[in-house]
Design an enzyme around this catalytic site. Sequence first.
Site, PDB file in Angstrom:
ATOM      1  N   HIS A  72      28.234  42.801  84.597  1.00  0.00           N
ATOM      2  CA  HIS A  72      26.790  42.523  84.531  1.00  0.00           C
ATOM      3  C   HIS A  72      26.542  41.216  83.788  1.00  0.00           C
ATOM      4  O   HIS A  72      27.446  40.672  83.145  1.00  0.00           O
ATOM      5  CB  HIS A  72      26.020  43.698  83.919  1.00  0.00           C
ATOM      6  CG  HIS A  72      26.468  44.086  82.545  1.00  0.00           C
ATOM      7  ND1 HIS A  72      27.573  44.866  82.301  1.00  0.00           N
ATOM      8  CD2 HIS A  72      25.970  43.775  81.328  1.00  0.00           C
ATOM      9  CE1 HIS A  72      27.723  45.022  81.010  1.00  0.00           C
ATOM     10  NE2 HIS A  72      26.769  44.365  80.379  1.00  0.00           N
ATOM     11  N   TYR A 200      17.804  47.547  75.934  1.00  0.00           N
ATOM     12  CA  TYR A 200      17.494  47.835  74.533  1.00  0.00           C
ATOM     13  C   TYR A 200      15.982  48.028  74.407  1.00  0.00           C
ATOM     14  O   TYR A 200      15.218  47.153  74.840  1.00  0.00           O
ATOM     15  CB  TYR A 200      17.918  46.662  73.648  1.00  0.00           C
ATOM     16  CG  TYR A 200      19.406  46.393  73.588  1.00  0.00           C
ATOM     17  CD1 TYR A 200      20.055  45.720  74.634  1.00  0.00           C
ATOM     18  CD2 TYR A 200      20.168  46.786  72.494  1.00  0.00           C
ATOM     19  CE1 TYR A 200      21.426  45.461  74.581  1.00  0.00           C
ATOM     20  CE2 TYR A 200      21.541  46.517  72.433  1.00  0.00           C
ATOM     21  CZ  TYR A 200      22.158  45.864  73.479  1.00  0.00           C
ATOM     22  OH  TYR A 200      23.510  45.605  73.425  1.00  0.00           O
ATOM     23  N   PRO A 292      26.236  48.559  65.857  1.00  0.00           N
ATOM     24  CA  PRO A 292      26.568  48.415  67.279  1.00  0.00           C
ATOM     25  C   PRO A 292      25.514  47.664  68.106  1.00  0.00           C
ATOM     26  O   PRO A 292      25.738  47.422  69.299  1.00  0.00           O
ATOM     27  CB  PRO A 292      26.704  49.864  67.756  1.00  0.00           C
ATOM     28  CG  PRO A 292      25.967  50.680  66.760  1.00  0.00           C
ATOM     29  CD  PRO A 292      26.050  49.959  65.461  1.00  0.00           C
ATOM     30  N   LYS A 296      29.377  44.236  69.407  1.00  0.00           N
ATOM     31  CA  LYS A 296      30.349  43.235  68.976  1.00  0.00           C
ATOM     32  C   LYS A 296      31.642  43.805  68.396  1.00  0.00           C
ATOM     33  O   LYS A 296      32.643  43.089  68.309  1.00  0.00           O
ATOM     34  CB  LYS A 296      29.724  42.335  67.895  1.00  0.00           C
ATOM     35  CG  LYS A 296      28.568  41.496  68.383  1.00  0.00           C
ATOM     36  CD  LYS A 296      29.061  40.413  69.289  1.00  0.00           C
ATOM     37  CE  LYS A 296      27.949  39.556  69.828  1.00  0.00           C
ATOM     38  NZ  LYS A 296      28.363  38.803  71.007  1.00  0.00           N
ATOM     39  N   TYR A 384      24.770  36.526  72.143  1.00  0.00           N
ATOM     40  CA  TYR A 384      25.112  37.837  72.687  1.00  0.00           C
ATOM     41  C   TYR A 384      26.405  37.732  73.506  1.00  0.00           C
ATOM     42  O   TYR A 384      27.253  38.621  73.477  1.00  0.00           O
ATOM     43  CB  TYR A 384      23.955  38.364  73.535  1.00  0.00           C
ATOM     44  CG  TYR A 384      24.120  39.789  74.017  1.00  0.00           C
ATOM     45  CD1 TYR A 384      24.156  40.856  73.113  1.00  0.00           C
ATOM     46  CD2 TYR A 384      24.240  40.093  75.371  1.00  0.00           C
ATOM     47  CE1 TYR A 384      24.305  42.159  73.547  1.00  0.00           C
ATOM     48  CE2 TYR A 384      24.389  41.397  75.822  1.00  0.00           C
ATOM     49  CZ  TYR A 384      24.419  42.425  74.904  1.00  0.00           C
ATOM     50  OH  TYR A 384      24.569  43.720  75.343  1.00  0.00           O
TER      51      TYR A 384
HETATM   52  P1  RFL Z   1      39.830  51.679  65.132  1.00  0.00           P
HETATM   53  O1  RFL Z   1      39.407  51.896  66.548  1.00  0.00           O
HETATM   54  O2  RFL Z   1      39.104  52.389  64.079  1.00  0.00           O
HETATM   55  O3  RFL Z   1      41.385  52.016  65.079  1.00  0.00           O
HETATM   56  C1  RFL Z   1      42.060  52.140  63.848  1.00  0.00           C
HETATM   57  C2  RFL Z   1      43.231  53.062  64.048  1.00  0.00           C
HETATM   58  O4  RFL Z   1      43.954  53.166  62.832  1.00  0.00           O
HETATM   59  C3  RFL Z   1      44.276  54.529  62.590  1.00  0.00           C
HETATM   60  N1  RFL Z   1      44.459  54.696  61.151  1.00  0.00           N
HETATM   61  C4  RFL Z   1      45.659  54.731  60.546  1.00  0.00           C
HETATM   62  N2  RFL Z   1      46.910  54.647  61.045  1.00  0.00           N
HETATM   63  C5  RFL Z   1      47.943  54.729  60.149  1.00  0.00           C
HETATM   64  N3  RFL Z   1      47.756  54.895  58.823  1.00  0.00           N
HETATM   65  C6  RFL Z   1      46.525  54.969  58.278  1.00  0.00           C
HETATM   66  N4  RFL Z   1      46.352  55.119  56.976  1.00  0.00           N
HETATM   67  C7  RFL Z   1      45.414  54.894  59.168  1.00  0.00           C
HETATM   68  N5  RFL Z   1      44.070  54.936  58.993  1.00  0.00           N
HETATM   69  C8  RFL Z   1      43.520  54.809  60.194  1.00  0.00           C
HETATM   70  C9  RFL Z   1      43.109  55.302  63.166  1.00  0.00           C
HETATM   71  O5  RFL Z   1      43.469  56.637  63.489  1.00  0.00           O
HETATM   72  C10 RFL Z   1      42.788  54.468  64.405  1.00  0.00           C
HETATM   73  O6  RFL Z   1      43.492  54.921  65.536  1.00  0.00           O
HETATM   74  O7  RFL Z   1      39.796  50.114  64.761  1.00  0.00           O
HETATM   75  P2  RFL Z   1      40.111  48.832  65.647  1.00  0.00           P
HETATM   76  O8  RFL Z   1      41.377  49.013  66.422  1.00  0.00           O
HETATM   77  O9  RFL Z   1      39.934  47.690  64.743  1.00  0.00           O
HETATM   78  O10 RFL Z   1      38.965  48.791  66.764  1.00  0.00           O
HETATM   79  C11 RFL Z   1      37.642  48.538  66.429  1.00  0.00           C
HETATM   80  C12 RFL Z   1      36.711  49.338  67.323  1.00  0.00           C
HETATM   81  O11 RFL Z   1      37.144  50.669  67.430  1.00  0.00           O
HETATM   82  C13 RFL Z   1      35.293  49.316  66.754  1.00  0.00           C
HETATM   83  O12 RFL Z   1      34.907  47.997  66.351  1.00  0.00           O
HETATM   84  C14 RFL Z   1      34.241  49.783  67.720  1.00  0.00           C
HETATM   85  O13 RFL Z   1      34.543  50.987  68.350  1.00  0.00           O
HETATM   86  C15 RFL Z   1      32.964  49.963  66.880  1.00  0.00           C
HETATM   87  N6  RFL Z   1      32.064  50.879  67.498  1.00  0.00           N
HETATM   88  C16 RFL Z   1      31.323  50.427  68.520  1.00  0.00           C
HETATM   89  N7  RFL Z   1      31.402  49.112  68.872  1.00  0.00           N
HETATM   90  C17 RFL Z   1      30.683  48.651  69.893  1.00  0.00           C
HETATM   91  O14 RFL Z   1      30.783  47.459  70.224  1.00  0.00           O
HETATM   92  N8  RFL Z   1      29.839  49.507  70.585  1.00  0.00           N
HETATM   93  C18 RFL Z   1      29.732  50.837  70.277  1.00  0.00           C
HETATM   94  O15 RFL Z   1      29.009  51.570  70.919  1.00  0.00           O
HETATM   95  C19 RFL Z   1      30.479  51.338  69.197  1.00  0.00           C
HETATM   96  N9  RFL Z   1      30.410  52.649  68.844  1.00  0.00           N
HETATM   97  C20 RFL Z   1      31.997  52.227  67.071  1.00  0.00           C
HETATM   98  C21 RFL Z   1      31.169  53.111  67.782  1.00  0.00           C
HETATM   99  C22 RFL Z   1      32.733  52.701  65.960  1.00  0.00           C
HETATM  100  C23 RFL Z   1      32.640  54.029  65.536  1.00  0.00           C
HETATM  101  N10 RFL Z   1      33.346  54.447  64.353  1.00  0.00           N
HETATM  102  C24 RFL Z   1      34.473  53.681  63.871  1.00  0.00           C
HETATM  103  C25 RFL Z   1      32.765  55.299  63.418  1.00  0.00           C
HETATM  104  C26 RFL Z   1      31.107  54.450  67.414  1.00  0.00           C
HETATM  105  C27 RFL Z   1      31.849  54.932  66.300  1.00  0.00           C
HETATM  106  C28 RFL Z   1      31.748  56.403  65.985  1.00  0.00           C
HETATM  107  C1  PHB Z   2      27.689  51.080  74.766  1.00  0.00           C
HETATM  108  O1  PHB Z   2      27.706  51.012  76.011  1.00  0.00           O
HETATM  109  O2  PHB Z   2      28.263  51.998  74.170  1.00  0.00           O
HETATM  110  C2  PHB Z   2      26.949  50.048  74.011  1.00  0.00           C
HETATM  111  C3  PHB Z   2      26.285  49.042  74.684  1.00  0.00           C
HETATM  112  C4  PHB Z   2      25.592  48.073  73.956  1.00  0.00           C
HETATM  113  C5  PHB Z   2      25.588  48.148  72.584  1.00  0.00           C
HETATM  114  C6  PHB Z   2      26.273  49.154  71.926  1.00  0.00           C
HETATM  115  C7  PHB Z   2      26.950  50.117  72.640  1.00  0.00           C
HETATM  116  O3  PHB Z   2      24.902  47.222  71.880  1.00  0.00           O
END
Ligand code: RFL
Ligand code: PHB
Length: 392
Positions: A72, A200, A292, A296, A384
Amino acid sequence: MKTSVAIIGGGPAGLLLSEMLHRQGVDSVVLEARSRDYVLARIRAGVLEQTTVDVLRENGLGERMDAQGHPHDGMRIVWAGRSSYFINCYEHLGKRFMAYGQTQIQEDLFAAADRRQARVLTEATDVRPMDVASDKPYVLFRHNGVDERLDCDYIAGCDGFHGVSRKTIPPTHLQEFEKAYPFGWLGILSRTAPLPDVTYANHPRGFALASMRSSNLSRYYVQVPLDDKIEDWSDDRFWSELTARFPPKMAARIQTGPSIEKSIAPLRSFVAEPMRHGRLFLCGDAAHIVPPTGAKGLNLAVSDVFYLSRALAAVYRDGSERLIDSYSAMALRRVWSSVRTSWYLTNLLHRFPTATEFDQRAQEAELDYLNGSAHAQASLAEQYAGMPFEPA
Ligand code: RFL
Ligand code: PHB
C-alpha cells in the site's frame, strides 16, 4: 561452545541479524529464552517500510511476503466531523509499504534458519553476557538442564525491552530517555476483510486504527485507559467502540467477526544511549521503544540489524573497525528520527485525559493544516515512510 557473534534474543532482530551475518560469511549462535511456539504466537507489528521490505527481499526472505502481504502507498487520517485524507508516500517519495505480520516474518526467519541448520537455541535460560568490556567476552546460560559457556568475539543484545543485555551495561555508561503515555492500545485480529487503507482515527471517544495483515485478516486497535483489563472487553464491546470512532460511512464498511487474538499494550517512548558498550551491541527493542502510532518499532529493529551486520561483516572481511565504531551514532540518528515521528503522531491522534480546551484546539488546527497543505503532507509522508539508510 564457540562462535564469532553471540546473539541474545531470537525475535525479529536476533534471527534477522543471524541470517544477514551468515550471508556475509560470519558465524553466530542465537540464544532465545522462550520456546519457538511461544515466540511464534506473539502478534505484534504489521506495517513494513520500503527499507525493511528491501532488506527482507535482499536476504531471501521476500517470497511469502510478496505473495501474501498487502502492498500500500500510505496512511489515511480521519477525525470526527471532518473529511478524511490520504498521506500518499508513494506519490511524494516513490516509496511503498507492505502490510505483513511480524508473526509471519518470525516464521520465515525460523524456516530460513532451519534450512541452513543454524544454531538457534530456544529455552536458553539465565543468559548472562560476561566481560563485555574486554577482548574476550563470553555468554553463560543454561540449556536442557546443563550450564553452558559460549565464547565469542562480539555479543549482540537483541533481547527486547525486558532483556538482560541493556541491564549489564553500567548505569554510568548509559543514558536513558523515557516518556510514558497515559493510555494503551487494545488490539484485535479477526478473519475479516480489512478496510482498503491503513486508517488512523482521532475521535472524542479516543483514537482508533484500522489495519490489515492480508486480504482476509484485519488488525484493529482502540485507545483504552491504562488500567483497563482484557476481560472487560468482549468482542461485541470492542466492535461497537471501534465503529463508534470512525465516520458512519467508513464504520459501515468494517466487517466484524470473532477475534482470534486480543491484547492490551501500554504506550511509551524510550531510548538508551549509546547502543554499544565494549563488545556488546544493542539492537531493536533492547535499545529503544516507540509507541506503535508510527508503526516504527519493527522497522527500527531491522535498520539497527542492517547497520550492525554491515559493520560486523566489515570487521571479518577486512579487519576494519570503522563501522562498528560508528554503529551507535549512525543507528541512533535513525532511531531519534522515528522516535520523534511516533511521538508526533501519538500527540496528533490521541485524546489525552489531561488535555485542555487549548490543547484540543491546537490539535484540531494541526489536523486542519495537514489536510490543507501539500507541504505538510509531504513532510509527514517523508517521516512516515522512514529515512533512507546512511551509506557505509
Ligand atoms: P522482541 O520482539 O521483543 O524480541 C526479543 C527476544 O528476546 C527474547 N529474550 C531473551 N532471550 C534470551 N535471554 C533473555 N534474557 C531474554 N529476554 C528476552 C524474547 O523472548 C524475544 O524473543 O524484540 P526485537 O527483536 O528487537 O523486535 C522488536 C519488535 O518486536 C517490536 O519493535 C515491535 O513488535 C513493537 N510493537 C509493535 N510495533 C509496530 O510497529 N506495530 C505494532 O503494532 C506493534 N505492536 C509491539 C506491539 C510490541 C509489543 N511488546 C513488545 C509489548 C505489541 C506488543 C505487545
Ligand atoms: C498494525 O497493523 O499492527 C499496525 C499498523 C499501523 C500502526 C501500528 C500497528 O501504526
